[in-house]
Design a protein around this motif. Structure first.
Motif, PDB file in Angstrom:
ATOM      1  N   GLU A  61      40.543  51.214  26.823  1.00  0.00           N
ATOM      2  CA  GLU A  61      41.916  51.164  27.341  1.00  0.00           C
ATOM      3  C   GLU A  61      41.928  50.890  28.839  1.00  0.00           C
ATOM      4  OE1 GLU A  61      40.665  53.613  25.532  1.00  0.00           O
ATOM      5  OE2 GLU A  61      41.877  53.774  23.713  1.00  0.00           O
ATOM      6  N   LYS A  62      41.037  51.573  29.569  1.00  0.00           N
ATOM      7  CA  LYS A  62      40.986  51.392  31.025  1.00  0.00           C
ATOM      8  C   LYS A  62      40.466  49.998  31.390  1.00  0.00           C
ATOM      9  CE  LYS A  62      42.552  55.258  32.702  1.00  0.00           C
ATOM     10  NZ  LYS A  62      43.803  55.246  33.524  1.00  0.00           N
ATOM     11  N   GLU A  65      43.321  47.630  30.919  1.00  0.00           N
ATOM     12  CA  GLU A  65      44.263  47.860  32.026  1.00  0.00           C
ATOM     13  C   GLU A  65      43.765  47.161  33.288  1.00  0.00           C
ATOM     14  OE1 GLU A  65      46.278  51.557  34.559  1.00  0.00           O
ATOM     15  OE2 GLU A  65      44.706  51.969  33.100  1.00  0.00           O
ATOM     16  N   LEU A  66      42.451  47.281  33.566  1.00  0.00           N
ATOM     17  CA  LEU A  66      41.860  46.614  34.736  1.00  0.00           C
ATOM     18  C   LEU A  66      41.946  45.100  34.587  1.00  0.00           C
ATOM     19  CD1 LEU A  66      40.225  46.655  37.390  1.00  0.00           C
ATOM     20  CD2 LEU A  66      38.142  46.726  35.978  1.00  0.00           C
ATOM     21  N   HIS A  67      41.708  44.595  33.384  1.00  0.00           N
ATOM     22  CA  HIS A  67      41.811  43.160  33.097  1.00  0.00           C
ATOM     23  C   HIS A  67      43.167  42.619  33.575  1.00  0.00           C
ATOM     24  CE1 HIS A  67      41.274  39.378  31.049  1.00  0.00           C
ATOM     25  NE2 HIS A  67      42.194  39.619  30.133  1.00  0.00           N
ATOM     26  N   ASN A  68      44.207  43.377  33.303  1.00  0.00           N
ATOM     27  CA  ASN A  68      45.567  42.944  33.666  1.00  0.00           C
ATOM     28  C   ASN A  68      45.870  43.149  35.147  1.00  0.00           C
ATOM     29  OD1 ASN A  68      45.922  42.285  30.976  1.00  0.00           O
ATOM     30  ND2 ASN A  68      46.880  44.235  30.457  1.00  0.00           N
ATOM     31  N   THR A  69      45.525  44.331  35.684  1.00  0.00           N
ATOM     32  CA  THR A  69      45.837  44.603  37.099  1.00  0.00           C
ATOM     33  C   THR A  69      44.991  43.725  38.022  1.00  0.00           C
ATOM     34  OG1 THR A  69      44.272  46.466  37.122  1.00  0.00           O
ATOM     35  CG2 THR A  69      46.596  46.972  36.683  1.00  0.00           C
ATOM     36  N   SER A 113      42.980  38.685  33.844  1.00  0.00           N
ATOM     37  CA  SER A 113      43.840  38.008  32.863  1.00  0.00           C
ATOM     38  C   SER A 113      44.453  36.726  33.419  1.00  0.00           C
ATOM     39  CB  SER A 113      44.965  38.966  32.437  1.00  0.00           C
ATOM     40  OG  SER A 113      46.037  38.261  31.863  1.00  0.00           O
ATOM     41  N   HIS A 116      48.250  36.806  33.719  1.00  0.00           N
ATOM     42  CA  HIS A 116      48.747  37.538  34.889  1.00  0.00           C
ATOM     43  C   HIS A 116      48.600  36.706  36.171  1.00  0.00           C
ATOM     44  CE1 HIS A 116      48.688  40.849  32.043  1.00  0.00           C
ATOM     45  NE2 HIS A 116      49.314  41.615  32.926  1.00  0.00           N
TER      46      HIS A 116
END
Length: 358
Positions: A61-62, A65-69, A113, A116
């Motif tokens: 999950e983290k 999340e890092l992939h996107n941020t 990403s 993004h």
């Protein structure tokens, strides 16, 4: 004649930051030409550096999340770069930052990403260059050799000294390339023990001497005996190399000196193994090309049979970003940008996913 105006983004395993290169790339008389118009390097803040360094231990999950941020952050940095220079951009080509590389499991992952990045910049993005090759049974690496062939064919060997060392050359009109092994990853790991990002010009390494036990342990790592195609990642470094460093009780200078000699020993072995001719030239790029002690040590080991060429600093520092820009152009034109002779895949491929901004 269409000129593609494209930004290449690269973050390497040495974790020294994000490289951005705004390039004009065009085709002429059956060959490819380039002009690097603007460049920028963005150092990672300590929090980002620590996050990227420890991604191997993140939960799924983290990691997503890092992939996107991180993708948003890449987009924001690119937008600043565009605004600083009032750039006209057709596409952005992003390598992302490799967090996991286990080709024997059919697995590789680069955070950042593409969607993004596209949304943050309003520009079409080509990203995820490795997955398709894995799906075709390849290593997903190295990717840069397509650029060595199309942009730097006048050199017999192209050596990149980033976090790891990789080499590329032609044998009977077939491009061969693979990760040799260690480069800046081990040097930077050692210097960070004394709160230094890197050993500038190799001055600490130059002051040391060889620790024979460590030198022999590094030289005898199993990876070096494997046939190519082959590639390594941070997982290998953590599992196989870090224990050798931590078990060696010696000065920073000696650890660095030993590591430089090991790096150059393994590169020299591969150059000698693939000898082309008595006037052969070796092009060296990547951060390691700026380490004068490393270059001098390599020249000594290679002797007079191989001329070492260290190009202009813009090529040293931004060659990989340039080549990912090229890979983006080739993807847009639906031309081969990943070579099966390099990765071991079933066939050459046109890799990379196109993301449209929303």
């Amino acid at each position: 004649m269409k000129i593609y105006k494209i930004i290449g983004l690269m973050s390497g395993t040495s974790l020294d930051g994000l490289d951005l290169a705004y390039c004009h790339i065009w085709e002429k008389n059956g060959g490819w030409l380039f002009d690097i118009k603007e460049t920028k390097s963005v150092k990672y803040a300590s929090e980002m550096l620590n996050t990227l360094k420890n991604t191997i231990s993140l939960s799924p999950e983290k990691l997503i999340e890092l992939h996107n941020t991180y993708g948003t952050w890449l987009g924001e940095q690119t937008a600043v770069f565009i605004n600083e220079h009032t750039l006209e951009v057709d596409y952005i080509a992003s390598h992302g930052h490799t967090t996991h590389h286990r080709p024997e499991m059919g697995l590789t992952f680069q955070v950042g990403s593409g969607q993004h990045i596209a949304n943050a910049t309003g520009i079409k993005v080509i990203a995820d260059f490795r997955t398709n090759d894995l799906a075709l049974g390849g290593q997903g690496a190295p990717l840069v050799p397509i650029g060595d062939r199309l942009f730097f064919s006048e050199y017999d060997f192209c050596l990149n000294l980033g976090g790891i060392s990789n080499i590329s050359f032609e044998v009977k009109n077939k491009r061969i390339a693979y990760d040799i092994g260690l480069a800046n990853m081990i040097l930077n790991y050692i210097t960070r023990k004394v709160d230094l990002e890197y050993d500038e010009d190799g001055k600490f390494a130059r002051a040391g001497s060889i620790n024979t036990a460590m030198f022999n342990q590094l030289n005898n790592l199993e990876y070096y005996t494997l046939p190519h195609p082959k590639s390594v990642g941070y997982e290998w470094f953590l599992a196989k190399v870090v224990p050798i460093i931590e078990d060696t009780d010696d000065s920073i200078e000696n650890l660095l000196h030993t590591s430089v000699h090991h790096i150059c020993e393994k590169i020299t072995q591969q150059i000698q193994l693939n000898f082309i001719n008595k006037n052969q030239q070796l092009l060296i790029t990547g951060g390691g090309a700026l380490n004068s002690f490393l270059i001098e040590t390599l020249e000594q080991k290679l002797g007079s049979t191989t001329k070492v060429v260290v190009p202009a600093k813009i090529i040293i520092e931004f060659k990989e970003a340039l080549i990912f820009a090229l890979m983006g152009v080739l993807r847009v034109k639906q031309l081969t940008n990943v070579l099966s002779s390099v990765t071991g895949a079933k066939k050459d491929s046109t890799s990379g996913v196109l993301f449209i901004p929303n």
